[in-house]
Design a protein around this motif. Structure first.
Motif, short mmCIF file in Angstrom:
data_model
loop_
_atom_site.label_atom_id
_atom_site.label_comp_id
_atom_site.label_asym_id
_atom_site.label_seq_id
_atom_site.Cartn_x
_atom_site.Cartn_y
_atom_site.Cartn_z
N THR A 39 0.80 -1.23 0.00
CA THR A 39 0.00 0.00 0.00
C THR A 39 0.83 1.28 0.00
O THR A 39 0.59 2.17 -0.83
N PHE A 42 2.43 1.74 -3.41
CA PHE A 42 1.43 1.94 -4.45
C PHE A 42 0.83 3.34 -4.36
O PHE A 42 0.62 4.00 -5.38
N TRP A 45 3.29 5.71 -5.82
CA TRP A 45 3.35 5.53 -7.27
C TRP A 45 2.10 6.10 -7.93
O TRP A 45 2.16 6.71 -9.00
N PHE A 46 0.96 5.92 -7.30
CA PHE A 46 -0.34 6.32 -7.85
C PHE A 46 -0.52 7.84 -7.85
O PHE A 46 -1.42 8.36 -8.52
N ALA A 55 -6.26 5.67 -4.77
CA ALA A 55 -5.27 4.59 -4.74
C ALA A 55 -5.75 3.44 -3.86
O ALA A 55 -5.64 2.27 -4.21
N LEU A 59 -6.72 -0.56 -4.79
CA LEU A 59 -6.23 -1.77 -4.13
C LEU A 59 -7.38 -2.64 -3.60
O LEU A 59 -7.29 -3.88 -3.60
N TYR A 116 -2.62 -1.34 -11.52
CA TYR A 116 -1.92 -2.25 -10.61
C TYR A 116 -0.88 -3.09 -11.35
O TYR A 116 0.24 -3.26 -10.86
N PHE A 119 2.02 -0.95 -12.10
CA PHE A 119 2.78 -0.75 -10.86
C PHE A 119 3.69 -1.95 -10.60
O PHE A 119 4.88 -1.78 -10.30
#
Length: 416
Positions: A39, A42, A45-46, A55, A59, A116, A119
Protein backbone atom coordinates in the motif's frame (compact mmCIF):
# COMPACT_ATOMS: atom_id res chain seq x y z
CA UNK A 1 -14.50 -6.15 -26.30
CA UNK A 2 -13.02 -2.67 -26.60
CA UNK A 3 -10.21 -1.96 -24.16
CA UNK A 4 -7.61 0.80 -23.68
CA UNK A 5 -3.92 1.75 -24.57
CA UNK A 6 -2.78 4.52 -22.25
CA UNK A 7 -2.73 5.23 -18.54
CA UNK A 8 -6.35 5.54 -17.36
CA UNK A 9 -7.47 8.59 -15.46
CA UNK A 10 -8.50 7.97 -11.88
CA UNK A 11 -12.29 7.92 -11.80
CA UNK A 12 -12.74 8.82 -8.16
CA UNK A 13 -14.05 5.45 -6.97
CA UNK A 14 -17.58 5.11 -8.34
CA UNK A 15 -17.90 1.36 -7.72
CA UNK A 16 -20.33 0.47 -4.95
CA UNK A 17 -19.19 -0.92 -1.63
CA UNK A 18 -19.08 -4.70 -1.58
CA UNK A 19 -20.58 -6.89 1.15
CA UNK A 20 -18.18 -8.63 3.47
CA UNK A 21 -16.74 -11.79 1.95
CA UNK A 22 -17.05 -15.20 3.64
CA UNK A 23 -14.05 -16.86 5.25
CA UNK A 24 -11.21 -16.92 2.72
CA UNK A 25 -8.76 -19.70 1.83
CA UNK A 26 -5.31 -19.31 3.40
CA UNK A 27 -3.62 -18.61 0.07
CA UNK A 28 -6.07 -15.81 -0.64
CA UNK A 29 -5.65 -14.35 2.85
CA UNK A 30 -1.88 -14.26 2.36
CA UNK A 31 -2.30 -12.61 -1.04
CA UNK A 32 -4.54 -9.95 0.45
CA UNK A 33 -1.92 -9.29 3.12
CA UNK A 34 0.72 -9.01 0.40
CA UNK A 35 -1.37 -6.34 -1.31
CA UNK A 36 -1.76 -4.52 2.01
CA UNK A 37 2.02 -4.53 2.44
CA UNK A 38 2.37 -2.81 -0.96
CA UNK A 39 0.00 0.00 0.00
CA UNK A 40 2.58 2.72 0.88
CA UNK A 41 4.57 2.14 -2.32
CA UNK A 42 1.43 1.94 -4.45
CA UNK A 43 -0.03 5.15 -2.99
CA UNK A 44 3.21 6.98 -3.75
CA UNK A 45 3.35 5.53 -7.27
CA UNK A 46 -0.34 6.32 -7.85
CA UNK A 47 0.19 9.99 -6.96
CA UNK A 48 0.62 10.94 -10.65
CA UNK A 49 -2.87 9.58 -11.45
CA UNK A 50 -4.97 10.47 -8.45
CA UNK A 51 -5.11 11.04 -4.72
CA UNK A 52 -4.75 8.60 -1.83
CA UNK A 53 -8.46 7.62 -1.55
CA UNK A 54 -8.46 6.63 -5.23
CA UNK A 55 -5.27 4.59 -4.74
CA UNK A 56 -6.81 2.76 -1.79
CA UNK A 57 -9.98 2.16 -3.80
CA UNK A 58 -7.86 0.64 -6.57
CA UNK A 59 -6.23 -1.77 -4.13
CA UNK A 60 -9.62 -2.79 -2.73
CA UNK A 61 -10.77 -3.61 -6.27
CA UNK A 62 -7.56 -5.59 -6.81
CA UNK A 63 -8.24 -7.67 -3.68
CA UNK A 64 -11.82 -8.26 -4.74
CA UNK A 65 -10.59 -9.33 -8.15
CA UNK A 66 -8.22 -11.79 -6.47
CA UNK A 67 -11.14 -13.22 -4.53
CA UNK A 68 -13.27 -13.78 -7.63
CA UNK A 69 -10.22 -15.05 -9.53
CA UNK A 70 -9.63 -17.61 -6.79
CA UNK A 71 -13.27 -18.66 -6.99
CA UNK A 72 -13.04 -19.05 -10.77
CA UNK A 73 -9.71 -20.88 -10.99
CA UNK A 74 -8.95 -21.99 -7.42
CA UNK A 75 -5.74 -19.94 -7.51
CA UNK A 76 -4.68 -16.32 -7.05
CA UNK A 77 -1.57 -14.18 -6.75
CA UNK A 78 -0.68 -10.71 -5.50
CA UNK A 79 1.95 -10.22 -8.20
CA UNK A 80 0.53 -12.04 -11.22
CA UNK A 81 -2.72 -12.26 -13.19
CA UNK A 82 -3.55 -15.36 -15.18
CA UNK A 83 -4.28 -14.27 -18.77
CA UNK A 84 -6.58 -17.27 -19.27
CA UNK A 85 -8.95 -16.43 -16.41
CA UNK A 86 -8.68 -12.61 -16.38
CA UNK A 87 -11.90 -11.92 -18.28
CA UNK A 88 -13.98 -14.54 -16.45
CA UNK A 89 -12.80 -13.24 -13.06
CA UNK A 90 -13.55 -9.64 -14.01
CA UNK A 91 -17.08 -10.52 -15.14
CA UNK A 92 -17.60 -12.49 -11.93
CA UNK A 93 -16.48 -9.50 -9.88
CA UNK A 94 -18.83 -7.10 -11.66
CA UNK A 95 -21.64 -9.60 -11.10
CA UNK A 96 -20.92 -9.55 -7.35
CA UNK A 97 -20.84 -5.73 -7.32
CA UNK A 98 -24.35 -5.61 -8.85
CA UNK A 99 -23.65 -2.33 -10.63
CA UNK A 100 -26.52 -0.87 -12.73
CA UNK A 101 -24.24 -0.25 -15.73
CA UNK A 102 -22.27 -3.44 -16.43
CA UNK A 103 -20.02 -1.91 -19.10
CA UNK A 104 -18.98 1.10 -17.01
CA UNK A 105 -18.28 -1.07 -13.98
CA UNK A 106 -16.25 -3.52 -16.06
CA UNK A 107 -14.28 -0.65 -17.58
CA UNK A 108 -13.47 0.73 -14.15
CA UNK A 109 -12.32 -2.67 -12.92
CA UNK A 110 -10.07 -3.00 -15.95
CA UNK A 111 -8.68 0.50 -15.38
CA UNK A 112 -7.75 -0.30 -11.78
CA UNK A 113 -6.19 -3.63 -12.79
CA UNK A 114 -4.26 -1.83 -15.54
CA UNK A 115 -2.78 0.56 -13.01
CA UNK A 116 -1.92 -2.25 -10.61
CA UNK A 117 -0.29 -4.39 -13.31
CA UNK A 118 1.79 -1.41 -14.47
CA UNK A 119 2.78 -0.75 -10.86
CA UNK A 120 3.96 -4.36 -10.50
CA UNK A 121 5.90 -4.18 -13.74
CA UNK A 122 7.50 -0.79 -13.21
CA UNK A 123 8.59 -1.62 -9.67
CA UNK A 124 9.98 -5.04 -10.60
CA UNK A 125 7.32 -6.97 -8.68
CA UNK A 126 5.58 -8.74 -11.58
CA UNK A 127 6.22 -12.45 -10.97
CA UNK A 128 4.82 -13.81 -14.23
CA UNK A 129 6.69 -14.18 -17.48
CA UNK A 130 7.30 -11.29 -19.84
CA UNK A 131 4.95 -12.89 -22.37
CA UNK A 132 2.17 -13.13 -19.77
CA UNK A 133 2.69 -9.48 -18.86
CA UNK A 134 2.35 -8.46 -22.50
CA UNK A 135 -0.86 -10.48 -22.92
CA UNK A 136 -2.46 -9.10 -19.75
CA UNK A 137 -1.34 -5.54 -20.44
CA UNK A 138 -2.52 -5.71 -24.05
CA UNK A 139 -5.97 -6.91 -22.98
CA UNK A 140 -6.34 -4.30 -20.24
CA UNK A 141 -5.18 -1.47 -22.52
CA UNK A 142 -7.02 -2.39 -25.70
CA UNK A 143 -8.89 0.62 -27.06
CA UNK A 144 -7.73 3.47 -24.80
CA UNK A 145 -6.07 5.19 -27.78
CA UNK A 146 -9.55 6.21 -29.01
CA UNK A 147 -9.90 8.48 -25.95
CA UNK A 148 -6.43 10.02 -26.20
CA UNK A 149 -4.95 12.98 -28.07
CA UNK A 150 -4.58 12.74 -31.84
CA UNK A 151 -0.80 12.73 -32.20
CA UNK A 152 0.65 12.77 -35.72
CA UNK A 153 2.15 9.52 -37.07
CA UNK A 154 5.52 8.73 -35.49
CA UNK A 155 8.58 8.17 -37.63
CA UNK A 156 9.45 5.31 -35.28
CA UNK A 157 12.56 3.31 -36.15
CA UNK A 158 12.42 -0.46 -35.76
CA UNK A 159 14.90 -1.13 -32.98
CA UNK A 160 15.53 -4.51 -31.43
CA UNK A 161 15.78 -4.83 -27.66
CA UNK A 162 19.56 -4.94 -27.93
CA UNK A 163 19.61 -1.83 -30.15
CA UNK A 164 17.39 0.03 -27.68
CA UNK A 165 19.66 -1.03 -24.83
CA UNK A 166 22.69 0.29 -26.71
CA UNK A 167 20.84 3.50 -27.60
CA UNK A 168 19.97 4.09 -23.96
CA UNK A 169 23.58 3.44 -22.93
CA UNK A 170 24.69 6.21 -25.30
CA UNK A 171 22.28 8.83 -23.91
CA UNK A 172 24.19 11.29 -21.68
CA UNK A 173 21.10 11.86 -19.52
CA UNK A 174 20.94 8.17 -18.61
CA UNK A 175 24.68 8.01 -18.05
CA UNK A 176 24.40 10.94 -15.64
CA UNK A 177 21.44 9.30 -13.92
CA UNK A 178 23.48 6.12 -13.46
CA UNK A 179 26.38 8.12 -12.01
CA UNK A 180 24.02 9.82 -9.56
CA UNK A 181 22.57 6.46 -8.51
CA UNK A 182 26.10 5.14 -8.03
CA UNK A 183 27.03 8.20 -5.97
CA UNK A 184 23.95 7.71 -3.79
CA UNK A 185 25.11 4.19 -2.93
CA UNK A 186 23.14 2.73 -0.04
CA UNK A 187 21.69 6.16 0.70
CA UNK A 188 22.33 9.73 1.88
CA UNK A 189 20.77 11.77 4.66
CA UNK A 190 18.28 14.48 3.73
CA UNK A 191 16.93 17.55 5.49
CA UNK A 192 13.40 18.08 6.79
CA UNK A 193 12.52 19.41 3.32
CA UNK A 194 13.76 16.13 1.80
CA UNK A 195 16.69 17.79 0.06
CA UNK A 196 20.29 16.65 0.27
CA UNK A 197 22.34 18.24 3.02
CA UNK A 198 24.49 21.12 1.87
CA UNK A 199 27.68 19.17 2.48
CA UNK A 200 26.52 16.52 -0.03
CA UNK A 201 25.47 18.93 -2.79
CA UNK A 202 28.97 19.15 -4.26
CA UNK A 203 29.28 15.37 -4.64
CA UNK A 204 25.82 15.01 -6.17
CA UNK A 205 26.43 17.90 -8.57
CA UNK A 206 29.78 16.44 -9.62
CA UNK A 207 28.05 13.14 -10.40
CA UNK A 208 25.97 14.90 -13.05
CA UNK A 209 28.86 17.01 -14.34
CA UNK A 210 28.04 20.32 -12.62
CA UNK A 211 30.44 22.39 -10.51
CA UNK A 212 28.48 23.51 -7.48
CA UNK A 213 28.80 23.47 -3.72
CA UNK A 214 26.22 23.98 -1.02
CA UNK A 215 26.49 27.06 1.18
CA UNK A 216 23.98 28.45 3.66
CA UNK A 217 24.17 31.93 2.14
CA UNK A 218 24.89 30.78 -1.40
CA UNK A 219 23.31 32.54 -4.35
CA UNK A 220 20.82 30.84 -6.61
CA UNK A 221 22.38 30.59 -10.10
CA UNK A 222 20.94 33.14 -12.50
CA UNK A 223 19.83 31.64 -15.79
CA UNK A 224 19.54 34.48 -18.32
CA UNK A 225 16.60 34.77 -20.69
CA UNK A 226 18.97 35.10 -23.64
CA UNK A 227 22.12 32.95 -23.46
CA UNK A 228 25.46 34.62 -24.18
CA UNK A 229 29.17 33.81 -24.09
CA UNK A 230 29.70 35.55 -20.76
CA UNK A 231 27.07 33.37 -19.11
CA UNK A 232 28.49 30.20 -20.68
CA UNK A 233 31.96 31.09 -19.36
CA UNK A 234 30.60 31.74 -15.87
CA UNK A 235 29.17 28.23 -15.77
CA UNK A 236 32.66 26.75 -16.04
CA UNK A 237 33.34 28.05 -12.53
CA UNK A 238 32.03 26.48 -9.32
CA UNK A 239 29.01 28.35 -7.98
CA UNK A 240 27.49 28.25 -4.51
CA UNK A 241 23.87 27.35 -3.92
CA UNK A 242 21.49 27.33 -0.99
CA UNK A 243 19.83 24.07 -2.00
CA UNK A 244 20.35 21.08 -4.28
CA UNK A 245 17.26 22.28 -6.13
CA UNK A 246 19.24 25.31 -7.31
CA UNK A 247 21.66 23.08 -9.22
CA UNK A 248 20.68 22.72 -12.89
CA UNK A 249 20.69 19.19 -14.32
CA UNK A 250 20.86 17.72 -10.80
CA UNK A 251 17.38 18.88 -9.86
CA UNK A 252 15.80 17.55 -13.08
CA UNK A 253 17.50 14.15 -12.97
CA UNK A 254 16.92 13.75 -9.23
CA UNK A 255 13.21 14.55 -9.60
CA UNK A 256 12.79 12.08 -12.48
CA UNK A 257 14.56 9.34 -10.51
CA UNK A 258 12.23 9.93 -7.57
CA UNK A 259 9.06 10.11 -9.68
CA UNK A 260 9.97 6.89 -11.50
CA UNK A 261 10.59 5.16 -8.12
CA UNK A 262 14.28 4.58 -8.78
CA UNK A 263 15.06 6.74 -5.74
CA UNK A 264 12.97 6.83 -2.59
CA UNK A 265 13.18 9.94 -0.44
CA UNK A 266 11.91 9.66 3.11
CA UNK A 267 11.79 12.16 5.93
CA UNK A 268 15.45 11.63 6.88
CA UNK A 269 17.15 9.67 4.12
CA UNK A 270 17.24 9.12 0.35
CA UNK A 271 17.79 5.49 -0.63
CA UNK A 272 17.50 3.32 -3.75
CA UNK A 273 13.82 2.80 -4.54
CA UNK A 274 11.80 -0.10 -5.86
CA UNK A 275 12.87 0.64 -9.44
CA UNK A 276 16.59 0.54 -8.63
CA UNK A 277 16.67 -3.23 -9.02
CA UNK A 278 15.21 -2.91 -12.52
CA UNK A 279 17.75 -0.19 -13.37
CA UNK A 280 20.59 -2.59 -12.56
CA UNK A 281 18.78 -5.73 -13.73
CA UNK A 282 20.44 -8.27 -15.98
CA UNK A 283 17.03 -8.80 -17.59
CA UNK A 284 16.89 -6.79 -20.81
CA UNK A 285 13.15 -6.06 -20.77
CA UNK A 286 13.29 -4.93 -17.16
CA UNK A 287 16.14 -2.50 -17.93
CA UNK A 288 14.37 -1.13 -20.99
CA UNK A 289 11.08 -0.58 -19.14
CA UNK A 290 12.61 1.39 -16.27
CA UNK A 291 14.64 3.57 -18.64
CA UNK A 292 11.55 4.32 -20.69
CA UNK A 293 9.70 5.19 -17.48
CA UNK A 294 12.51 7.55 -16.44
CA UNK A 295 12.56 9.32 -19.82
CA UNK A 296 8.77 9.63 -19.93
CA UNK A 297 8.76 11.32 -16.53
CA UNK A 298 11.80 13.46 -17.40
CA UNK A 299 10.22 14.75 -20.64
CA UNK A 300 6.82 15.30 -19.04
CA UNK A 301 8.38 17.29 -16.21
CA UNK A 302 10.29 19.45 -18.68
CA UNK A 303 7.11 20.30 -20.59
CA UNK A 304 5.20 21.03 -17.40
CA UNK A 305 7.90 23.07 -15.64
CA UNK A 306 9.09 25.30 -18.47
CA UNK A 307 5.79 26.91 -19.33
CA UNK A 308 5.52 30.63 -20.04
CA UNK A 309 5.52 32.80 -16.94
CA UNK A 310 2.66 34.75 -18.50
CA UNK A 311 0.46 31.83 -19.57
CA UNK A 312 1.32 29.41 -16.77
CA UNK A 313 0.95 25.67 -17.01
CA UNK A 314 2.66 23.61 -19.68
CA UNK A 315 4.92 24.77 -22.48
CA UNK A 316 2.87 24.06 -25.58
CA UNK A 317 5.59 25.26 -27.93
CA UNK A 318 8.10 22.82 -26.44
CA UNK A 319 5.48 20.06 -26.72
CA UNK A 320 4.96 21.01 -30.37
CA UNK A 321 8.69 20.79 -31.14
CA UNK A 322 8.90 17.40 -29.43
CA UNK A 323 5.86 16.05 -31.28
CA UNK A 324 7.13 17.25 -34.63
CA UNK A 325 10.58 15.92 -33.77
CA UNK A 326 9.15 12.39 -33.74
CA UNK A 327 7.78 12.71 -37.29
CA UNK A 328 9.20 13.02 -40.79
CA UNK A 329 8.52 16.78 -40.63
CA UNK A 330 10.47 18.16 -37.64
CA UNK A 331 10.58 21.84 -36.80
CA UNK A 332 13.45 23.83 -38.31
CA UNK A 333 16.06 25.52 -36.12
CA UNK A 334 15.93 28.66 -38.23
CA UNK A 335 12.17 29.07 -37.98
CA UNK A 336 12.30 28.87 -34.17
CA UNK A 337 15.09 31.44 -34.15
CA UNK A 338 13.02 33.74 -36.33
CA UNK A 339 10.12 33.37 -33.91
CA UNK A 340 12.29 34.93 -31.21
CA UNK A 341 13.34 37.82 -33.43
CA UNK A 342 9.94 38.51 -34.96
CA UNK A 343 8.14 38.01 -31.68
CA UNK A 344 10.31 40.60 -29.95
CA UNK A 345 8.71 43.23 -32.16
CA UNK A 346 5.23 41.89 -32.82
CA UNK A 347 4.36 39.34 -30.14
CA UNK A 348 6.38 39.58 -26.94
CA UNK A 349 4.65 36.53 -25.47
CA UNK A 350 5.72 34.38 -28.42
CA UNK A 351 9.25 35.76 -28.08
CA UNK A 352 9.45 34.70 -24.44
CA UNK A 353 7.95 31.29 -25.18
CA UNK A 354 10.24 30.66 -28.14
CA UNK A 355 13.30 31.75 -26.17
CA UNK A 356 12.49 29.49 -23.24
CA UNK A 357 11.87 26.63 -25.62
CA UNK A 358 15.20 27.18 -27.39
CA UNK A 359 16.97 27.12 -24.04
CA UNK A 360 15.23 23.87 -23.05
CA UNK A 361 16.03 22.31 -26.42
CA UNK A 362 19.70 23.23 -25.99
CA UNK A 363 19.69 21.30 -22.70
CA UNK A 364 17.94 18.38 -24.38
CA UNK A 365 20.63 18.29 -27.05
CA UNK A 366 23.40 18.17 -24.44
CA UNK A 367 21.58 15.31 -22.73
CA UNK A 368 21.20 13.41 -26.01
CA UNK A 369 17.41 13.60 -26.09
CA UNK A 370 17.28 15.46 -29.39
CA UNK A 371 19.58 15.93 -32.35
CA UNK A 372 20.06 19.42 -33.76
CA UNK A 373 21.35 20.25 -37.24
CA UNK A 374 18.94 22.19 -39.44
CA UNK A 375 15.98 20.73 -37.55
CA UNK A 376 15.09 19.57 -34.04
CA UNK A 377 14.81 15.78 -34.26
CA UNK A 378 14.11 13.50 -31.31
CA UNK A 379 16.82 10.84 -30.91
CA UNK A 380 15.67 7.48 -32.33
CA UNK A 381 15.55 5.54 -29.07
CA UNK A 382 13.72 8.43 -27.32
CA UNK A 383 10.90 8.72 -29.91
CA UNK A 384 8.88 5.97 -28.20
CA UNK A 385 8.88 8.00 -24.97
CA UNK A 386 7.44 11.25 -26.34
CA UNK A 387 3.76 10.26 -26.83
CA UNK A 388 3.39 8.71 -23.34
CA UNK A 389 5.21 11.71 -21.83
CA UNK A 390 2.80 14.17 -23.41
CA UNK A 391 -0.13 11.88 -22.60
CA UNK A 392 1.02 12.03 -18.98
CA UNK A 393 1.02 15.82 -19.15
CA UNK A 394 -2.51 15.72 -20.51
CA UNK A 395 -3.58 13.40 -17.71
CA UNK A 396 -2.06 15.62 -15.03
CA UNK A 397 -3.33 18.92 -16.41
CA UNK A 398 -6.14 20.13 -18.60
CA UNK A 399 -3.52 20.82 -21.25
CA UNK A 400 -4.67 21.66 -24.78
CA UNK A 401 -2.66 19.47 -27.20
CA UNK A 402 -0.80 21.60 -29.73
CA UNK A 403 -2.32 21.80 -33.18
CA UNK A 404 -0.72 19.85 -36.01
CA UNK A 405 -1.21 22.82 -38.30
CA UNK A 406 0.67 26.14 -37.97
CA UNK A 407 -1.26 28.90 -36.23
CA UNK A 408 -0.77 32.63 -35.80
CA UNK A 409 0.99 32.02 -32.49
CA UNK A 410 3.18 29.15 -33.63
CA UNK A 411 5.80 29.07 -36.36
CA UNK A 412 5.11 27.04 -39.48
CA UNK A 413 6.88 23.76 -40.10
CA UNK A 414 9.74 23.52 -42.55
CA UNK A 415 9.85 20.33 -44.59
CA UNK A 416 13.08 18.52 -45.09
Amino acid sequence: MSRKTKKPKARGGHLKAVPSAPKLPLQLVLNHRSVDSLTPDFVHWFDKFGDTPDALQALEVVKLFMTTSHAVSDQSSATWIDPDTLEDAAFALVGVLDEPDMDDALGEVYDYLHLYVDFLSETGRWSGSEEEYKIVHSFLTEGIADDGPDFPPLDLPELSGEEQDQGFRELPVLELASRLIEWLGEGKDVTSTRALRLKDVEGAAAAVGVKARGKKNGKQPLVPLFEDEEYAQSQSETFEVRSMHDVPVLREIWAALVDSRILSVGSTRAVPGAGADSWHSQDLESRLRIRREFLVVFLASAVMNSGSMFQGGSDQLLATVLIKGTTAEPMGVEELRKSVESGAGDDIFLAFSATRTRSQLAKFAELGLIQVDTHYTVSPVVIQCVPPALALVLALEDFEPPSHEPSDSQPATNHR
